[in-house]
Design a protein around this motif. Structure first.
Motif, short mmCIF file in Angstrom:
data_model
loop_
_atom_site.label_atom_id
_atom_site.label_comp_id
_atom_site.label_asym_id
_atom_site.label_seq_id
_atom_site.Cartn_x
_atom_site.Cartn_y
_atom_site.Cartn_z
N ARG A 11 -6.39 22.63 64.87
CA ARG A 11 -6.54 21.21 65.21
C ARG A 11 -7.30 20.48 64.10
N ARG A 12 -8.30 21.13 63.58
CA ARG A 12 -9.09 20.53 62.50
C ARG A 12 -8.26 20.31 61.24
N ASP A 13 -7.37 21.26 60.95
CA ASP A 13 -6.53 21.16 59.74
C ASP A 13 -5.49 20.05 59.83
N GLY A 15 -5.25 17.57 62.39
CA GLY A 15 -5.67 16.33 63.03
C GLY A 15 -5.15 16.22 64.45
N PRO A 16 -5.73 15.29 65.20
CA PRO A 16 -5.39 15.18 66.63
C PRO A 16 -3.94 14.79 66.91
N TRP A 19 -1.66 17.89 66.19
CA TRP A 19 -2.03 18.92 67.14
C TRP A 19 -1.50 18.58 68.54
N ARG A 42 -0.39 19.60 58.09
CA ARG A 42 -1.52 19.67 57.15
C ARG A 42 -1.51 18.47 56.19
N HIS A 44 -1.14 14.96 56.75
CA HIS A 44 -1.14 14.05 57.90
C HIS A 44 -0.18 12.88 57.77
#
Length: 179
Positions: A11-13, A15-16, A19, A42, A44
């Motif tokens: 999720r961090r890689d 983004g919301p 994800w 990855r 975005h």
């Protein structure tokens, strides 16, 4: 099985947005969150733009959905892209693509059972794959079935799935696991 060159992101890689989209897609397809989305996500901004573009071709295109799936399956078969092929076998079923159709896609445009229109579409896929162009005869056969806007869409559809196969194959994106 070869390890992915770029692993699906967390999720961090990704983004919301990516994800969340992957989580919804997983529920709909009854798989793990799609590795394609978590890899492409990855990047975005490109992911969002790609998603919009891809959605305009499938499922939001103007070509009949069954024909769209036949075209995608032929590209995936020619590229030996198992991820793309298996995913669209499943999607194709919902659009009326049968197991016999899938076998014919693998056999090619000269297999028995295609309509004249389907044969023209698949021959054009083969020519675009091998030559990155259509000779006048293939173009004329295609245009006998597609008006100008649909011919443009067809070319973008084939080119898009060739590009996607390159992405999937080069990065060794692993097939999604079914639940």
């Amino acid at each position: 099985m070869t390890a992915p060159r770029i692993a699906p992101g967390t999720r961090r890689d990704v983004g919301p947005f990516a994800w969340g989209f992957a989580q919804v897609a997983a529920r709909v397809s009854r798989t793990n969150p799609p590795n394609l989305f978590l890899t492409m996500g990855r990047q975005h901004k490109l992911f969002r733009g790609w998603l919009r573009f891809a959605g305009r071709l499938m499922p939001g295109g103007t070509l009949p959905r069954r024909e769209t799936e036949l075209v995608i399956l032929r590209v995936a078969h020619l590229r030996s892209c198992d991820y793309e092929f298996q995913h669209h076998v499943r999607l194709g079923r919902r659009a009326g693509v049968t197991g016999e159709d899938v076998a014919r896609v693998e056999a090619g445009p000269d297999a028995d059972g295609w309509t004249e229109r389907e044969r023209a579409l698949l021959r054009a896929v083969d020519a675009l794959h091998s030559d990155q162009d259509l000779d006048d005869r293939t173009w004329t056969a295609l245009r006998a079935h597609l008006d100008e806007p649909r011919a443009v869409e067809f070319l973008l559809l084939v080119g898009h799935y060739e590009m996607l196969a390159t992405f999937l194959l080069t990065l060794r994106v692993q097939p999604d696991r079914h639940r």
